[in-house]
Design an enzyme around this catalytic site. Sequence first.
Site, short mmCIF file in Angstrom:
data_model
loop_
_atom_site.label_atom_id
_atom_site.label_comp_id
_atom_site.label_asym_id
_atom_site.label_seq_id
_atom_site.Cartn_x
_atom_site.Cartn_y
_atom_site.Cartn_z
N SER A 106 0.82 -1.21 0.00
CA SER A 106 0.00 0.00 0.00
C SER A 106 0.85 1.27 0.00
CB SER A 106 -0.93 0.00 1.21
OG SER A 106 -0.19 -0.01 2.42
N ASP A 119 5.35 -2.00 4.10
CA ASP A 119 5.96 -3.21 3.57
C ASP A 119 7.30 -2.85 2.95
OD1 ASP A 119 3.77 -4.98 4.17
OD2 ASP A 119 2.68 -4.01 2.54
N ASP A 172 6.93 -4.29 8.08
CA ASP A 172 7.07 -5.69 7.65
C ASP A 172 8.30 -5.75 6.76
OD1 ASP A 172 4.81 -6.29 9.01
OD2 ASP A 172 3.56 -6.72 7.27
N LYS A 233 -10.42 -1.23 0.05
CA LYS A 233 -9.68 -1.81 1.17
C LYS A 233 -10.39 -1.50 2.49
CE LYS A 233 -5.25 -1.64 1.43
NZ LYS A 233 -3.85 -1.18 1.47
N TYR A 242 -10.72 -8.78 4.66
CA TYR A 242 -9.39 -8.25 4.33
C TYR A 242 -8.36 -8.94 5.22
CZ TYR A 242 -5.71 -4.91 3.12
OH TYR A 242 -4.55 -4.33 2.66
#
Length: 733
Positions: A106, A119, A172, A233, A242
Site C-alpha cells: 500500500s 511493507d 514488515d 480496502k 481483508y
Amino acid sequence: MAASESRKNASSSSSETPQPPRSYGITKPIFLSGPSQSDRQRNIELEKFLVDSGLYESKDEAAKREEVLGCIGQIVKDWVKQLTRQRGYTDQMVEDANAVIFTFGSYRLGVHGPGADIDTLCVGPSYVNREEDFFIILHDILCEMEEVTELQRVPDAHVPVMKFKFQGISIDLLYASISLLVVPEDLDISDESVLCNVDEQTVRSLNGCRVADQILKLVPNVEHFRTTLRCLKFWGKRRGVYSNVTGFLGGVNWAILVARICQLYPNANPSMLVSRFFRVYTQWRWPNPVLLCSIEENELGLPTWDPRKNPQDRFHHMPIITPAYPCMNSSYNVSVSTLRVMTEQFHHGNRICEEIELKKSQWSALFEPYLFFEAYKNYLQVDIVAADADDLLAWKGWVESRLRQLTLKIERDTSGMLQCHPYPKEYTDASKPCAHCAFFMGLQRKEGVRGQEGQQFDIRGTVDEFRLDVNRYGFWKHGMDMHVCHVRRKQLPPFVFPDGYKRSRLSRHISQQDEGTYEEPSGPIERHIRRRINPKIEDTRPSELEKQTSISPLWMESVSPESIAGISGGTSNPSFSNGGRLECLPTGGNSGGQLESVKGTMVPVGLVENVVRQSIAENESTAMCASEFPTVQKPSEEGKELVHPSAISFSESKETCQIEINGDRVGNVVLVDRKNMETDSTGSVLNWTEGAIDVDQELVKPCSQTMGVENAEGVLKSTSSNRNLNCEVSFSI
C-alpha cells in the site's frame, strides 16, 4: 514568427489525426463513456466520506515515515558491512558492501492510511543469507535498539518476514539475497536479471516491489485507481474479508482486482469504479483467473501459474494473477469457505451500490461493519496463551498463520459439508491478567444440501492434527499453548462484543434488517419469534419451506450453448474452434438477462470468456469480460445444486469455445446467464436445510477440557505435555 507558425501548424495537424487511445489489459474495455453529472456528484460525496473516515494521513506522519525508512536503510547497510568484515573480505569490499531498502504494498501504491504498516524489502549481496544472517543476527541487532518494539519473526511463512515497530511505525521487513557481491544503490529491481540464481522465497520477496510497479503502469488513471483501492480496502476491513493470512484477500489481491476494473472502465471516476467492482465480481466465474496482462514465459525458466503444467494450480479457487514475471497466483490462500464468504459480501456490496445509484441509500451504508457474531449459530474458539506479552506476540503470529490450515482440514474431513468462516480479528479479555488472545470461526452446514436431523460433526481428530502442526513451531517456549473448542452463539464470551454484552435477539434481527443483508440469523430468528406468537405455524413450516426450496434459483449456474440455443428457439449444437463465431446479447425485452444465440463477429479465441449481463446504467448493456484463462465450471443439471469442482478439467467439448495462450489450448469458455445468479447472499430462507438447528436447540456435548480465559492461568503452569490437550469438538447441526 515563422517558428511560431510552424509550431501552430504542427499542433493543428496533430489534432486533426488523433492518436488511438492506449489499450489496457488483454481485452477491450466494457464501457468507454465518462461520468455523468450524477456520477460526479456521487464521487464528491464518496471522497468526502473517505476524508471524514480518516483514511488519509497527515503531512507530519508522512514525513515521519520517510525518516523511519531512512533509519532502517542505514541499519541494514551497517549490518551488511559488519558481516562483510567478519567474513574476512578486503577493506575495499567492506567499504563497497551495501544493502538497499525498497517499499511495496500500500505504501508504494500510494494508498496507505494513518497507522498503516510499511511493507519493506531489504536487498543484500549473495553472501548474506536469510536463515542465519537475517533472522538471527539482524534480529538480535534490532532487539537491542530502543526504537524497536514488538519484534516478531515469521521464517516459515510463504514469504518469510520480520515484523516490528520502529518509533511507533509498523514495519514488515523481507529479505532477498541476489547473485551480486555488491548491491548498487541505484539497483533496478524491475530488471529480470535480479531473478537469476535465486530461490523461490527470494523470487516471491522480490516480486512484491515488481508487482506494485507493474500495476501502476497497467491502469489508465493512477489517481482514480488509488481512490478506488483506498475505498475498497476500507470496505474489505469493515466487512471482515481483508486478510490474506486467514484465507481472504490481502493488499496486492485487492489492488489487482481494482486495477482490472480500471482497465474495463478506463474513463470512469472512483464512484463508478466502486459500483462496477461489485457488479463485475458478483458475476465473475471463479476459478477463472483475473489477469492484468498476458502470462509470458522467460528464458530464466522460473515456474509461473499454469494449470496445464502445474497440477497444484488446478486446485486454486480464486486465482488473482500477478502481472510481473514470474506470474503467480497471489490468492493461493483462498479456500472454498472463504470464497463463499467473499461472494456473499460482493453481493451485499452490489445491492447497496444499486440503492446508492437510485438515491435510496448513502455511502455510509456500504461501510456498515459485518455482524459476525450474529451471523452463525456455532463457532470455533481458538484460545492462544503465552507466559508474557512478548512470547504471545511471536506465538500468536505463528498460530494465526496456520489458521488457514484448520479451515482446509475441516473442509477435507467433512467432505465440504461443514463450512467455516474464519474471522480476521483477534479478541482479548482485558479483565484477565494472563497473556491471551482468541480467534473465532463461524460454522454452518453447507447450504442447499439436505442432511439428517441432528447430523453429527466430530472434528476432534482434525483439531488434534492441527495442534500437531502448530506445535512444530521452531521458537516454542514454555507457557505457549493453544486450545480449540466449540461454542454456541449464546455461549460467546462478553469480550467479543463492543459494549461487553449481547443485544437481545429482537434487536439483532432488526439490526440485520436495517443493514439490508440476508444474513443467516434473520431466518431462524424470525421463525422462532413467529412460533412464539402462533404455535400452529410450526405444523406448516416443512411444506412452506419445501415450496421455497423448490423455487430457489441455482447458485452460479452455468448455461451451456445448448440451453442458449433452446432459449432462442434454436436446436443446433454448435461447435466452436479457432474459426468459430459467437456473439451473446441480452434479450431486449427480458429483465432476467436471458441469452440469445445469434450470428456475430469473431470471438478472439485465447483471450476472453464473454459473460452477458444487463447493466443498471443506461447504454451499458454489453458483453462483459469475466475471464481470460481456462474455465473450470460445467453446466449443472436442472434441479441440482452446482458444486465447484476441486480440480480443473481440460477435456474437449463441442459445447464450449476453446481458450488458447501462446498458441496452446488451455481451456474452454462457458457462458453465464445472470438470471440464475441473482440470489440472496446467504440463501437462509431459499436454501433452507432440513434438520437445521433452532436458536435454542442443544448443539454440543460437554468438552472434556474447558479451557477458556478462565483457566488460562492453569495452562501457564502446565508442563509441555499439556500442549496436546484433547477437547471434544463434536456437535450436531
